[in-house]
Scaffold this active site. Structure first.
Site, mmCIF file in Angstrom:
data_model
loop_
_atom_site.group_PDB
_atom_site.id
_atom_site.type_symbol
_atom_site.label_atom_id
_atom_site.label_comp_id
_atom_site.label_asym_id
_atom_site.label_seq_id
_atom_site.Cartn_x
_atom_site.Cartn_y
_atom_site.Cartn_z
ATOM 1 C CB ALA A 214 -0.945 -0.009 1.193
ATOM 2 C CB THR A 215 4.129 2.174 1.512
ATOM 3 O OG1 THR A 215 3.730 1.860 2.847
ATOM 4 C CG2 THR A 215 5.047 3.384 1.514
ATOM 5 C CG ASN B 259 -3.819 3.511 10.357
ATOM 6 O OD1 ASN B 259 -4.296 4.561 9.947
ATOM 7 N ND2 ASN B 259 -2.606 3.436 10.837
ATOM 8 C CD GLN C 53 -5.296 -1.462 8.774
ATOM 9 O OE1 GLN C 53 -5.899 -2.525 8.997
ATOM 10 N NE2 GLN C 53 -4.005 -1.328 9.047
ATOM 11 C CB SER D 159 -1.454 -3.767 1.701
ATOM 12 O OG SER D 159 -0.182 -4.309 1.797
ATOM 13 C CG HIS E 121 1.102 -6.837 5.033
ATOM 14 N ND1 HIS E 121 1.153 -6.479 6.357
ATOM 15 C CD2 HIS E 121 1.326 -5.702 4.339
ATOM 16 C CE1 HIS E 121 1.409 -5.177 6.458
ATOM 17 N NE2 HIS E 121 1.516 -4.685 5.235
ATOM 18 C CB THR F 125 10.207 -9.204 -13.239
ATOM 19 O OG1 THR F 125 11.092 -8.900 -14.314
ATOM 20 C CG2 THR F 125 9.766 -10.656 -13.313
ATOM 21 C CB CYS G 60 4.360 3.441 10.953
ATOM 22 S SG CYS G 60 3.351 2.303 10.033
HETATM 23 N N1 PMP Z 1 -2.168 2.721 4.901
HETATM 24 C C1 PMP Z 1 -2.697 2.248 6.032
HETATM 25 C C2 PMP Z 1 -3.980 2.816 6.532
HETATM 26 C C3 PMP Z 1 -2.041 1.234 6.738
HETATM 27 O O1 PMP Z 1 -2.574 0.766 7.868
HETATM 28 C C4 PMP Z 1 -0.823 0.705 6.220
HETATM 29 C C5 PMP Z 1 -0.089 -0.403 6.939
HETATM 30 N N2 PMP Z 1 0.273 -0.091 8.258
HETATM 31 C C6 PMP Z 1 -0.319 1.241 5.030
HETATM 32 C C7 PMP Z 1 -1.015 2.240 4.394
HETATM 33 C C8 PMP Z 1 0.969 0.744 4.426
HETATM 34 O O2 PMP Z 1 0.795 -0.537 3.908
HETATM 35 P P1 PMP Z 1 2.022 -1.466 3.441
HETATM 36 O O3 PMP Z 1 2.535 -2.075 4.708
HETATM 37 O O4 PMP Z 1 1.425 -2.464 2.536
HETATM 38 O O5 PMP Z 1 3.015 -0.586 2.764
#
Ligand code: PMP
Length: 375
Positions: free
Chosen positions: A66-67, A146, A174, A194, A196, A235, A321
């Site tokens: 997601a980042t 989140n 989320q 994302s 995970h 890739t 984070c």
């Molecule tokens: N956005 C939100 C709201 C999240 O909770 C997170 C993950 N903590 C991210 C972005 C980033 O996701 P990723 O770990 O896949 O980079």
């Protein structure tokens, strides 16, 4: 109790991935048997991932998570639509991937306009509406927060953006696979998420980029072989994509049951803390709330004292984070909590594997610890 940070890989997901590390190792771009086999697996995963949000396969761009999706959406939209004096509208409670990307853009001269949430962590559509002007090139509002689990008024915000002809991005990390979402009905142009967070592997994510809308212009941020409609070269991570596809398929099937089960467990947690301990508050909205989130303020003790005294329960103070940098939660601060209340708040986030027994254990451990530490 920290499923918002990440989730374990589902066994079914792992089993689906394994052949793609071994005999099915092809490069999805190669035009021979090995490549075709990998490309077919990617195609099938792309369909499953799109289906969860009512999208079509060609609207999914694979990224590393997601980042990266957020960076592609926000920087990509800014670069492609830049004009002198332009601005981006977002909120004070976004994840750092949005806030730090916007900060970087502000250093290159783009104005960032921040919406403030109410005390429940909800940003009103009217606030977004007021911040948009003729120079707005993008609106970015997260689907759900989140840290406090508050669900944002996306349908209203989508309608406003669509009426005003402004690109609308949402960080749905989320929310994807956990609450029903239809990207087109919500008038979302760009959506980041994302794998995970939904029992898929780490290091794979996607950006939904609406295909039926000519106004979407985003500039690629990674250049190379022109993969993913030219928006993200490199890739493809075939095992990751296969795992993400399986996780999305399972999430789609389980969404209703997960939602119901987790709501009951979440409410048991909240109700016990609020009833059995004095000076305890729920952060976030009571009803417009993710089924898996309980963010609780235990006045008189700090989250770090609690985390140190209950080492065998994994929770989070603020987001993972921000806890790495030991900063006070920008979300709780923005909601107007006093610094003491910010530091006394703990995020519990539950998941598909959470049991009633675990919830009981957590309730008893926390109640005992809060009482001991307060004395
Ligand atoms: N956005 C939100 C709201 C999240 O909770 C997170 C993950 N903590 C991210 C972005 C980033 O996701 P990723 O770990 O896949 O980079």
């Amino acid at each position: 109790m920290d499923y918002n940070a990440t989730t374990p890989v589902d066994e079914e997901v792992l089993n689906a991935m394994l052949p793609y590390f071994g005999e099915k190792f092809g490069n999805a771009s190669s035009k021979h048997h090995y490549g075709n086999e990998a490309a077919a697996a990617v195609g099938s995963a792309r369909n499953k991932i799109a289906e969860v949000i009512g999208a079509s396969a060609e609207e999914i761009v694979f990224t590393s998570g997601a980042t990266e999706s957020v960076n592609l959406a926000v920087k990509g939209a800014a670069e492609a639509n830049y004009r002198e004096g332009c601005n981006i509208v977002t909120t004070e409670i976004e994840h750092s991937s949005v806030l730090d990307t916007c900060k970087a853009l502000s250093e290159s001269g783009i104005e960032i306009r921040y919406a403030k949430p109410d005390r429940y962590g909800r940003v009103s559509a009217e606030t977004i509406d007021e911040l948009i002007n003729d120079d707005t090139i993008l609106v970015s509002v997260m689907t759900v927060n989140n840290e406090v689990g508050t669900i944002q008024p996306l349908p209203e915000i989508g309608t406003i953006c669509s009426k005003k002809n402004v690109l609308f991005h949402t960080d749905a990390t989320q929310a994807y696979g956990k609450i029903p979402m239809n990207a087109a009905e919500l008038r979302i142009d760009l959506m980041s998420f994302s794998s995970h967070k939904i029992y898929g592997p780490k290091g794979i994510g996607a950006l939904y980029a609406r295909a039926d809308n000519r106004k979407i212009k985003i500039a690629p941020q990674i250049h190379g072989g022109g993969h993913e409609r030219g928006l993200r070269s490199g890739t493809l991570n075939v095992p990751g994509i296969v795992g993400f596809g399986k996780a999305a398929e399972v999430a789609g099937k389980m969404m209703y049951d997960d939602f119901k089960k987790q709501t009951v467990l979440r409410d048991r947690l909240i109700e016990n803390f609020l009833r059995r301990l004095p000076h305890v508050y729920l952060n976030g909205h009571r009803s417009k709330r993710m089924p898996n989130n309980a963010n609780i303020c235990f006045e008189g003790v700090t989250a770090s004292m609690l985390m140190n005294s209950i080492k065998d329960v994994a929770v989070s103070a603020g987001s993972a984070c921000s806890s790495a940098t030991l900063q006070d939660s920008h979300v709780l601060k923005s909601m107007g909590l006093t610094p003491d209340r910010v530091r006394s708040s703990v995020r519990f986030s539950i998941g598909r594997m959470t049991t009633g027994e675990e919830i009981e254990t957590v309730i008893e451990k926390y109640i005992n610890s809060v009482n001991n530490l307060r004395n």
